[in-house]
Design a protein around this motif. Structure first.
Motif, PDB file in Angstrom:
ATOM      1  N   MET A   1     -15.330 -21.439  50.263  1.00  0.00           N
ATOM      2  CA  MET A   1     -15.865 -22.268  51.362  1.00  0.00           C
ATOM      3  C   MET A   1     -17.386 -22.316  51.319  1.00  0.00           C
ATOM      4  O   MET A   1     -18.015 -23.358  51.532  1.00  0.00           O
ATOM      5  N   LEU A   2     -17.988 -21.137  51.048  1.00  0.00           N
ATOM      6  CA  LEU A   2     -19.440 -21.065  50.989  1.00  0.00           C
ATOM      7  C   LEU A   2     -19.990 -21.949  49.878  1.00  0.00           C
ATOM      8  O   LEU A   2     -21.026 -22.610  50.045  1.00  0.00           O
ATOM      9  N   LYS A   3     -19.285 -21.998  48.742  1.00  0.00           N
ATOM     10  CA  LYS A   3     -19.737 -22.831  47.621  1.00  0.00           C
ATOM     11  C   LYS A   3     -19.728 -24.311  48.011  1.00  0.00           C
ATOM     12  O   LYS A   3     -20.631 -25.064  47.632  1.00  0.00           O
ATOM     13  N   ILE A   4     -18.698 -24.707  48.774  1.00  0.00           N
ATOM     14  CA  ILE A   4     -18.612 -26.105  49.206  1.00  0.00           C
ATOM     15  C   ILE A   4     -19.773 -26.440  50.138  1.00  0.00           C
ATOM     16  O   ILE A   4     -20.385 -27.513  50.040  1.00  0.00           O
ATOM     17  N   VAL A   5     -20.088 -25.513  51.040  1.00  0.00           N
ATOM     18  CA  VAL A   5     -21.213 -25.723  51.964  1.00  0.00           C
ATOM     19  C   VAL A   5     -22.522 -25.858  51.198  1.00  0.00           C
ATOM     20  O   VAL A   5     -23.346 -26.734  51.480  1.00  0.00           O
ATOM     21  N   LEU A   6     -22.713 -25.000  50.196  1.00  0.00           N
ATOM     22  CA  LEU A   6     -23.938 -25.059  49.388  1.00  0.00           C
ATOM     23  C   LEU A   6     -24.038 -26.373  48.623  1.00  0.00           C
ATOM     24  O   LEU A   6     -25.117 -26.976  48.539  1.00  0.00           O
ATOM     25  N   LEU A   7     -22.907 -26.824  48.074  1.00  0.00           N
ATOM     26  CA  LEU A   7     -22.907 -28.102  47.359  1.00  0.00           C
ATOM     27  C   LEU A   7     -23.227 -29.253  48.302  1.00  0.00           C
ATOM     28  O   LEU A   7     -23.954 -30.197  47.938  1.00  0.00           O
ATOM     29  N   CYS A   8     -22.724 -29.193  49.521  1.00  0.00           N
ATOM     30  CA  CYS A   8     -23.027 -30.227  50.515  1.00  0.00           C
ATOM     31  C   CYS A   8     -24.510 -30.214  50.875  1.00  0.00           C
ATOM     32  O   CYS A   8     -25.123 -31.274  51.050  1.00  0.00           O
ATOM     33  N   CYS A   9     -25.093 -29.018  50.966  1.00  0.00           N
ATOM     34  CA  CYS A   9     -26.526 -28.904  51.262  1.00  0.00           C
ATOM     35  C   CYS A   9     -27.365 -29.504  50.137  1.00  0.00           C
ATOM     36  O   CYS A   9     -28.343 -30.218  50.387  1.00  0.00           O
ATOM     37  N   VAL A  10     -26.969 -29.222  48.906  1.00  0.00           N
ATOM     38  CA  VAL A  10     -27.683 -29.799  47.757  1.00  0.00           C
ATOM     39  C   VAL A  10     -27.579 -31.320  47.778  1.00  0.00           C
ATOM     40  O   VAL A  10     -28.564 -32.036  47.524  1.00  0.00           O
ATOM     41  N   ALA A  11     -26.378 -31.830  48.097  1.00  0.00           N
ATOM     42  CA  ALA A  11     -26.184 -33.285  48.165  1.00  0.00           C
ATOM     43  C   ALA A  11     -27.045 -33.902  49.268  1.00  0.00           C
ATOM     44  O   ALA A  11     -27.621 -34.979  49.083  1.00  0.00           O
ATOM     45  N   LEU A  12     -27.159 -33.219  50.400  1.00  0.00           N
ATOM     46  CA  LEU A  12     -27.988 -33.723  51.506  1.00  0.00           C
ATOM     47  C   LEU A  12     -29.468 -33.733  51.122  1.00  0.00           C
ATOM     48  O   LEU A  12     -30.202 -34.664  51.468  1.00  0.00           O
ATOM     49  N   ILE A  13     -29.899 -32.683  50.410  1.00  0.00           N
ATOM     50  CA  ILE A  13     -31.295 -32.635  49.953  1.00  0.00           C
ATOM     51  C   ILE A  13     -31.588 -33.829  49.048  1.00  0.00           C
ATOM     52  O   ILE A  13     -32.612 -34.513  49.192  1.00  0.00           O
ATOM     53  N   ALA A  14     -30.679 -34.093  48.113  1.00  0.00           N
ATOM     54  CA  ALA A  14     -30.856 -35.233  47.208  1.00  0.00           C
ATOM     55  C   ALA A  14     -30.824 -36.553  47.974  1.00  0.00           C
ATOM     56  O   ALA A  14     -31.581 -37.485  47.676  1.00  0.00           O
TER      57      ALA A  14
END
Length: 299
Positions: A1-14
């Protein structure tokens, strides 16, 4: 779950960076005179490349000295400080709600309307499709299979490229180019030279020559890209510039992603072929600019 949240954060930054990049880039023409625009673009590029050169070793040192969490908080603090400085900038620009809603669609219409922008966009697509050859994985394979060197040489080649980009920016600071015709000719010459150097890089197996060619490619690409950017900034009215830059940057992101995918596939078969393909695309870009120069400068 944490990995998915981190990937979403990276996508939001981009995602938000995709908003900020064209707006930030379109601010400079509002702040400086047109005849000084090339020098200011060069100055910003030199600063950016210098920071990138320093950031790699500094980031490595900090992540060893601290930890990943501390480095993320430092990044957050720097972004916050940047926001404070950005708020201090005042620009007298006005645009109606109707124009704002047109967004990217109007940017494409403007590109189609101006011959110069059309030619520069074609060159951008060709060079963007070649840019993926400098992805870390491809360069690493080249170092191991062609140069027969260890991974340290991957860093040497990247560093020589970035040093070349810095020198290219300094060269533009020292020269005075005001005529759009001269800027366009520099763009074309820079593309031809960088393509030729990339072709040589792909067939060279001497490590020292690879460093020199990487350095030369950095110079040529930086000079060509900065002049091309300046031509784009001066091609349209200032209030419409952010829309044009949004359209061109979206093309850059897509072509770079495709380039990494396609050239990565080519490199998996033959890494030399990947660099020859990239060099050929850049040379074709320069030839497009050369043959369409009268058309591009007609507007």
């Amino acid at each position: 779950m944490l990995k998915i949240v981190l990937l979403c954060c990276v996508a939001l930054i981009a995602f938000f960076d995709g908003w900020a990049a064209p707006v930030q880039s379109s601010m400079l023409p509002h702040l400086v005179d047109k005849e000084k625009l090339l020098k200011w673009n060069s100055m910003f590029n030199v600063t950016d490349q210098t920071i990138q050169i320093a950031a790699y070793p500094l980031g490595s040192f900090l992540i060893i000295s601290w930890n990943a969490t501390g480095l993320l908080w430092l990044s957050f603090s720097l972004f916050s400080l940047s926001l404070v400085f950005m708020q201090a900038i005042r620009i007298n620009a006005h645009s109606s709600k109707t124009k704002q809603k047109q967004g990217l669609k109007e940017g494409w219409k403007l590109i189609w309307h101006y011959p110069r922008l059309r030619v520069l966009l074609v060159m951008e697509v060709l060079e963007g499709m070649a840019a993926g050859v400098w992805a870390s994985a491809i360069v690493y394979v080249f170092v191991k299979e062609i140069l027969n060197k260890n991974e340290a040489w991957w860093g040497y080649i990247n560093s020589s490229f970035f040093v070349g980009t810095v020198l290219g920016g300094f060269l533009l600071l020292k020269i005075s180019v005001e005529q759009e015709k001269s800027l366009y000719h520099i763009v074309t010459l820079g593309s031809l030279l960088s393509g030729f150097f990339t072709l040589l890089f792909g067939v060279m197996s001497a490590s020292f020559l690879s460093l020199l060619l990487s350095f030369a490619i950095g110079i040529a690409l930086q000079i060509s890209a900065t002049c091309s950017y300046t031509l784009t900034q001066t091609a349209v009215p200032l209030e419409k510039l952010s829309k044009v830059l949004s359209a061109t940057l979206s093309v850059s992101y897509v072509t770079f992603g495709l380039s990494v995918l396609l050239l990565g596939a080519v490199a998996s078969l033959n890494v030399t072929a990947a660099f020859l393909t990239a060099g050929g695309l850049i040379v074709i870009s320069g030839c497009v600019g050369l043959f369409l120069r009268n058309y591009a400068l007609a507007n």
